[in-house]
Design a protein around this motif. Structure first.
Motif, short mmCIF file in Angstrom:
data_model
loop_
_atom_site.label_atom_id
_atom_site.label_comp_id
_atom_site.label_asym_id
_atom_site.label_seq_id
_atom_site.Cartn_x
_atom_site.Cartn_y
_atom_site.Cartn_z
N CYS A 125 0.85 -1.19 0.00
CA CYS A 125 0.00 0.00 0.00
C CYS A 125 0.89 1.25 0.00
O CYS A 125 1.73 1.41 0.88
N PHE A 126 0.69 2.11 -1.00
CA PHE A 126 1.42 3.38 -1.10
C PHE A 126 0.48 4.49 -0.65
O PHE A 126 -0.61 4.64 -1.23
N THR A 127 0.86 5.25 0.34
CA THR A 127 0.01 6.38 0.74
C THR A 127 0.54 7.66 0.10
O THR A 127 1.74 7.88 0.01
N GLY A 128 -0.43 8.47 -0.38
CA GLY A 128 -0.07 9.72 -1.05
C GLY A 128 0.20 9.49 -2.54
O GLY A 128 0.40 8.35 -2.98
N THR A 129 0.18 10.59 -3.27
CA THR A 129 0.41 10.50 -4.73
C THR A 129 1.48 11.49 -5.16
O THR A 129 1.52 11.91 -6.31
N THR A 168 -1.75 -0.96 -4.06
CA THR A 168 -2.82 0.02 -4.08
C THR A 168 -2.24 1.37 -3.69
O THR A 168 -1.24 1.44 -2.96
N VAL A 169 -2.86 2.43 -4.20
CA VAL A 169 -2.40 3.79 -3.89
C VAL A 169 -3.53 4.50 -3.15
O VAL A 169 -4.65 4.59 -3.65
N LEU A 170 -3.20 4.97 -1.96
CA LEU A 170 -4.23 5.51 -1.07
C LEU A 170 -4.19 7.04 -1.07
O LEU A 170 -3.19 7.64 -0.69
N SER A 171 -5.31 7.63 -1.50
CA SER A 171 -5.45 9.09 -1.39
C SER A 171 -6.34 9.41 -0.20
O SER A 171 -6.91 8.52 0.43
N ARG A 172 -6.48 10.71 0.05
CA ARG A 172 -7.25 11.11 1.23
C ARG A 172 -8.68 10.56 1.20
O ARG A 172 -9.19 10.07 2.20
N HIS A 173 -9.34 10.66 0.04
CA HIS A 173 -10.76 10.27 -0.02
C HIS A 173 -10.98 8.80 0.25
O HIS A 173 -12.09 8.38 0.54
N HIS A 174 -9.91 7.99 0.15
CA HIS A 174 -10.08 6.56 0.39
C HIS A 174 -10.23 6.22 1.87
O HIS A 174 -10.74 5.15 2.21
N HIS A 175 -9.73 7.09 2.77
CA HIS A 175 -9.69 6.65 4.18
C HIS A 175 -10.13 7.72 5.19
O HIS A 175 -10.24 7.42 6.38
#
Ligand SMILES: NC(=O)c1ccc[n+]([C@@H]2O[C@H](COP(=O)([O-])OP(=O)(O)OC[C@H]3O[C@@H](n4cnc5c(N)ncnc54)[C@H](O)[C@@H]3O)[C@@H](O)[C@H]2O)c1
Length: 354
Positions: A125-129, A168-175
């Motif tokens: 899991c990658f957080t941020g873009t 997976t790439v996690l942006s703010r709206h995901h969590h």
């Protein structure tokens, strides 16, 4: 053979590595090469003349190379020899293209089914873009990787294919959700982040093998993981997974965190102290709330080096030098053609006052 050079112009290879590369290719049967990239469409789009690679983000890639090396050490400590053992620390490579070659070789072995069955499908899991996340993704893209949405991670971590890895790439709206009603409003979040909380700890972290944290964290914003969450995540998995054959079993799903953001006590609350290039890993034991200076024992492998670009000095010098260069004239040129430059004209006045 487009598969082992996805997206990379040939100039990034030294002649020695090109020679070794062709020897390696010659040893691989053609049908196996076609297994390399799990997505045939991507394979054909890569073509024989690969497009430009996002080379400018390589100074941000060393964290990912390190954690792949760390995973190899951690798996070994847990009783498994895996293809990750053949990846070294980023600074052990002369340049990033040599590191990439090692990652590709590891990916080839994964695609050949050499990951031990009892480990189950690997999920990243990658957080941020931003820069950090994209630089890290540049490295995992050299493995046979399939990107999924964060909500799909649970499914692939249980029934996924062992000849690839999942990301997976996690942006703010995901969590992020408002505490009062569970909705995410990006505009309100910018002004009142304290009204929000993160469900990352329950929706994504339990299905993640390795977290690569690349967010910019502000103390007013919700944390991704707290100490209590780490305790929960260290509990053994229920064996709903299709991959319950073989041994030894892994103690829990979340094995490693590469905290590239490197904010002590920040978005990963239990990252107590940054690790260093000399001592890159520790194990965080959430029950004891202590770090072990080792890759063995109970807990989560942590890597939180805060001067990562120093591990890839050639790429870092080029990247930061290129960005600094346009400002050099303004910053550093005091006199030119016998005259003070505008920013330094005050020196003339100082002289007159003498
Ligand atoms: N360890 C090191 O050597 C090293 C090297 C470079 C950068 N950093 C640090 O890494 C962090 C990121 O740097 P960058 O250059 O990628 O910044 P950036 O601004 O390019 O990217 C930050 C990203 O984080 C995202 N983000 C912020 N809060 C989020 C949240 N709660 N959930 C999901 N996404 C969120 C933003 O949308 C953005 O995509 C910074 O804190 C920087 O200081 C550390």
């Amino acid at each position: 053979m487009p598969f082992l050079t996805p997206g990379h112009p040939p100039r990034v290879f030294s002649s020695l590595s090109v020679q070794m590369h062709s020897q390696l290719l010659a040893a691989i049967p053609e049908q196996d090469l076609h297994r390399w990239h799990p997505n045939p469409a991507a394979e054909s789009s890569l073509g024989d003349c690969p497009g430009p690679l996002n080379e400018s983000l390589f100074p941000f890639s060393s964290g990912m190379i390190n954690i792949l090396h760390g995973l190899g050490l951690r798996f070994l400590a847990l009783g498994h020899h895996t293809p990750f053992m053949h990846i070294g620390m980023a600074h052990n490579y002369r340049n990033v293209s040599q590191a990439i070659q090692a990652v590709r070789d590891c990916g080839y072995e994964i695609s050949m089914g050499l990951m031990p069955k009892s480990i189950g499908p690997l999920t990243f899991c990658f957080t941020g873009t931003g820069n950090v996340s994209k630089g890290a993704q540049d490295i995992i893209n050299e493995l046979p990787v399939e990107y999924v949405e964060p909500h799909e991670l649970k499914d692939v971590s249980e029934t996924g294919d062992m000849t690839k890895v999942y990301a997976t790439v996690l942006s703010r709206h995901h969590h992020l959700v408002r505490k009062s009603d569970g909705i995410y409003d990006p505009i309100e979040y910018e002004i009142h982040p304290e009204l929000y909380t993160s469900h990352f700890r329950t929706s994504v972290a339990p299905y993640t093998t390795c977290l690569i944290n690349g967010i910019y964290w502000d103390p007013h914003t919700p944390r991704l993981l707290r100490r209590l969450d780490a305790q929960m995540l260290m509990r053994p998995q229920k064996s709903s997974s299709a991959y319950n054959e073989g041994s030894p079993k892994l103690p829990h799903k979340l094995l490693a965190i590469c905290d590239i953001s490197a904010d002590t006590g920040g978005s990963i609350e239990f990252m107590n102290e940054c690790t260093t290039i000399d001592k890159p890993f520790c194990i965080y034991d959430a029950d004891q709330h202590i770090d072990h200076d080792s890759v063995e024992g109970n807990g989560i492998l942590m890597c939180s080096i805060d001067n990562l670009p120093a591990q890839l000095p050639i790429e870092a010098t080029e990247y930061f030098g290129d960005r600094l260069f346009p400002y050099i004239w303004e910053m550093a040129v005091i006199a030119s053609n016998g005259k003070l430059t505008p920013k330094f004209e005050y020196i003339e006045k100082l002289r007159e006052r003498r």
